[in-house]
Design an enzyme around this catalytic site. Sequence first.
Site, PDB file in Angstrom:
ATOM      1  NE  ARG A 197      -2.093  -4.223   7.275  1.00  0.00           N
ATOM      2  CZ  ARG A 197      -1.602  -3.849   6.315  1.00  0.00           C
ATOM      3  NH1 ARG A 197      -1.227  -2.330   5.902  1.00  0.00           N
ATOM      4  NH2 ARG A 197      -0.423  -4.577   5.720  1.00  0.00           N
ATOM      5  CD  GLU A 207      -3.782   1.525   8.842  1.00  0.00           C
ATOM      6  OE1 GLU A 207      -4.221   1.857   7.752  1.00  0.00           O
ATOM      7  OE2 GLU A 207      -2.622   0.958   9.113  1.00  0.00           O
ATOM      8  NE  ARG A 235      -2.355   6.384  -0.275  1.00  0.00           N
ATOM      9  CZ  ARG A 235      -1.436   6.600  -0.458  1.00  0.00           C
ATOM     10  NH1 ARG A 235      -0.684   6.016  -1.246  1.00  0.00           N
ATOM     11  NH2 ARG A 235      -0.346   6.957   0.605  1.00  0.00           N
ATOM     12  CG  HIS A 236      -6.097   4.132   3.938  1.00  0.00           C
ATOM     13  ND1 HIS A 236      -5.712   5.232   3.317  1.00  0.00           N
ATOM     14  CD2 HIS A 236      -4.794   3.500   4.360  1.00  0.00           C
ATOM     15  CE1 HIS A 236      -4.266   5.297   3.661  1.00  0.00           C
ATOM     16  NE2 HIS A 236      -3.926   4.292   4.379  1.00  0.00           N
ATOM     17  CD  GLU A 273       3.420   1.326  -0.820  1.00  0.00           C
ATOM     18  OE1 GLU A 273       3.064   1.719   0.335  1.00  0.00           O
ATOM     19  OE2 GLU A 273       3.373  -0.121  -1.056  1.00  0.00           O
ATOM     20  CB  SER A 288       6.230  -1.641   0.965  1.00  0.00           C
ATOM     21  OG  SER A 288       7.039  -1.090   1.868  1.00  0.00           O
ATOM     22  NE  ARG A 305      -2.846   1.325  -1.358  1.00  0.00           N
ATOM     23  CZ  ARG A 305      -2.187   1.935  -0.391  1.00  0.00           C
ATOM     24  NH1 ARG A 305      -0.788   2.040  -0.532  1.00  0.00           N
ATOM     25  NH2 ARG A 305      -2.587   2.444   0.890  1.00  0.00           N
TER      26      ARG A 305
END
Lengths: 568, 568
Positions: free
Chosen positions: A334, A336, A342-343, A491, A494, A542
């Site tokens: 990712r 991002e 948490r990333h 979360e 998903s 996670r």
Amino acid sequence: MSEPVPQETQSVPPAVQVTTAPAPTQAGEGETPAGPSKGELKKRAKEAEKAKKAAERAAREEEERKKREAKEAEDHAKQNYGKLPLHQSQERNHRKFLKFAELSPESVGQRVVFRARMHNSRAQGAKIVFLAFRQQTHTLQGVLVVSGEKDENQVSKQMLKYSQLIPSESIVLVEGVIKSAEVKSCTITNYEVGIHKLFTAVEVGELPFSIDDASRAEADFEKAEKDENLQYSRVALPTRLDNRVMDLRTPTNQAIFRIQSAVGQLFRDYLNSQGFIEIHSPKLQGAATESGASVFKVQYFNGTAFLAQSPQLAKQMAIAGDFERVYEIGPVFRAEDSNTHRHMTEFMGLDLEMAFEEHYHEVLEVLDEMLKNIFKGLQSKFQHEIEVIKKQFPHEDFLFLDETLKLPFKEGIKMLKEAGAKGSDGEELGELDDLSTENEKFLGRLVREKYKTDYFILDKFPLAIRPFYTMPDPTDSTLSNSYDFFMRGEEILSGAQRVHDPVFLAERMKSVGIDPASMTGYLDAFKLGAPPHAGGGIGLERVVMLFLKLGNIRRASLFPRDPKRLNP
Amino acid sequence: MSEPVPQETQSVPPAVQVTTAPAPTQAGEGETPAGPSKGELKKRAKEAEKAKKAAERAAREEEERKKREAKEAEDHAKQNYGKLPLHQSQERNHRKFLKFAELSPESVGQRVVFRARMHNSRAQGAKIVFLAFRQQTHTLQGVLVVSGEKDENQVSKQMLKYSQLIPSESIVLVEGVIKSAEVKSCTITNYEVGIHKLFTAVEVGELPFSIDDASRAEADFEKAEKDENLQYSRVALPTRLDNRVMDLRTPTNQAIFRIQSAVGQLFRDYLNSQGFIEIHSPKLQGAATESGASVFKVQYFNGTAFLAQSPQLAKQMAIAGDFERVYEIGPVFRAEDSNTHRHMTEFMGLDLEMAFEEHYHEVLEVLDEMLKNIFKGLQSKFQHEIEVIKKQFPHEDFLFLDETLKLPFKEGIKMLKEAGAKGSDGEELGELDDLSTENEKFLGRLVREKYKTDYFILDKFPLAIRPFYTMPDPTDSTLSNSYDFFMRGEEILSGAQRVHDPVFLAERMKSVGIDPASMTGYLDAFKLGAPPHAGGGIGLERVVMLFLKLGNIRRASLFPRDPKRLNP
């Protein structure tokens, strides 16, 4: 010139003293106005004789002292310690090496050999040294005592001195006998090893920090701030990550990555028992798979490739390819620029996809059982590791119910509203609003209070806040057949039933502004016919972070990657 | 104007005929020079009566025919077939769905429901259709017979017609009763299903090729070339890969990827039993890890990252980090412009690294046992899949010995020379020369002939042809503590004892022209102390390709990537 006086306490070599002993004075030479009297001569002869004897005695005594010292200096233990040459697999004796974890009452009295880290050493007087040896999460006390006997097990003073000079973290090869003991300073408290041999296999230089400092809980440092006798150094996370090899040796990290490994095994064990097969989908993609914004570009020969942001399309194609039930454990990329707890830019996705018969809840239930299998497996088989981690990261055991709470999304919103939660814009929470991170955590607390669980499922999310390939609810077109799973209010999974009809899928694409022509490969798979299916994806790190309450996802990744970190 | 004549064969509605029947002519009006005679009138009245009766009879018959036809047209089976609406998980009845693989003598007489692909259909007369349903590697015969009874299980002519029009590959939902049978055209030869209900869940359009054509062996096509009755179409590999979703549905591919999944499980099962843990190392690297030439560059925010060419450095760092025994299953990226049967730009690496005590052969033996565990597991638990694959890719079962042949490299060269092999330059083979692909294959044949095995190990490779981090042999500095494993004459695993001493490692770097300063992160790990260790890496797809003799590595990869292929 005065005559030399034998001095027994003096360390001048006797030979020198002997050769400088006075010789009788020569008579009849030069200016001798008055020769010595006979009495004087006699006296002198007597004194000379006396001095000679004294010198001889001194020489004799000195020789004995030398012999004694030489005898004392002789190191009968030379063969029992020292630095080994580079290990090039020179020989093989098929000896069994001890693992500390395997010590048992039967070990007492046994002569053992093992390889370990030199954790630390502490002398007690001149003849005893206590050493702590480390293997992963275990430390074992070693005792080195200077011995009188001159046998092959002799421990000399020199050996003692050597043992104290071995740098911490060096790798040593030890032979000795296991004894019962009461030990306070090691993790193994009922045994110690009496050392007969001690070799350094790998010597280590300067360390960036000590394992002890890197292993302390935050509470220890807070205590140290009030107690000047405690000299602890905090090791910041970036320092740890810069020196990750050193950091990984802490008992906490040894335990964390055993648990990370176990999560993957338990994930697979359960799914294998349910008829799933493992697939491996390519991470190099010809097109951006989900969102063009957060995709890494790769220079691919003379063209461009993209790193997969998830195995979503591939696993759905595997379902269209009739594999029925598939899972994949693989890296997810990712791009991002998120610098949060948490990333990460690369993490491990545990993904699954499954054709179902009647209802997507069949899949939701498989996901639920799979997660409970992980929680149960960890709590039953990894209690030692969990306890090790708790010392540095204290936390309450993860709570979950036999029958998992499945809450409709609307119900979750209702609980939040009743508790006074507002939307991220400060406005009233709407039934179809997305949940902010804060509200997710808040809901986690409300659920824990009401239902006594750290783990629950939210089902039936609003359609508008889910990806285009999410199947709408059959009766309420504002809702969808989709779900999120939560651990401690965050979360971790998903998922949803997917749209398997190509015509409807193209419609859904258009309705969210995606040109179906840009995803023909994906659509083509459904034109060939795919059964109704649903799935989900879990972030491995996670799950580990939240189960163990580590507070930062980097602690659950061996060599974490974020926008600012690509090394080591 | 002539009078109408009743025509019984005519299909004009009787009502029209009746209203157009001639009425008696009105007398006494206008120009009537000569009225009809009495006889004439009588005759006419008689004829009219006759026509009326005929019309009435015709009307009666027509009515009966309509009734009869309507009765015939009434479809009492309407509820038993048809196209289902989009599956949105509308309801859940908790019915158990049949898997063909689970059919057993107990199934006979049971009413079952299942989901399957429509494989093909074949009518026999007007009242029977034979259908073949497919689930992965299994096909089951279905029989649809028009039934006389008007009960809820009725099969109508319309239903029969419908069944024949369902396109191949559509997904159907079937209810019926399992019967004993002798079936030739399906893989399940002792059962069939008598169909009561048949619904289409997902309808499929045009297909790129048929499953049957995609499943044929090369020998079938050769036979077809000589027999004009056989109309087979070869499906070329690129066509298959372009339409991979369709291709994956062949029984061969269903079996190949079950075996691929099993190889990973067997790899892990053995290593877990030996105290290994699974790690996940980052694929995004701050520097090129092995060779700068074959590395993919990634745009990483404002900088550049590289895709890992192997987890070599990471797994060695995990050893320096005290994990002792680690393995990883993850993608490996190679930017090599090689377009051969055994190269891909992305493949799955099964890597392991292990600290050892006395000799690197401890690791070689773990690798060997692990591979034998894979071979044994496949041959004992996946015989069905192997047999399915053999139909399309005929091959002899993979041969291996209980006690694996371990051949010194020099011995291998000697065997080759004695058999007349030359170097790739045509010159005499030297004892320290690298093996060409051709000579590897040749050696594989020689070994098979002499030792009856498709699997063996070459040990003690020349140092000069191995990477810089390879540990030299302790007694012969031209050799090294390194090894390759072979399957059917192709290398599938390469490994070695590694240099764990940082000073010696830097020397080795310099000796092959690498600047130690360019790899400080790697060297630093060893400065912190690493135990002696060795390891190896296997290519998952190569193992699958060679075990099953598939001839091309792309057949062992779900969605293969090569310099010319990034889709699907």
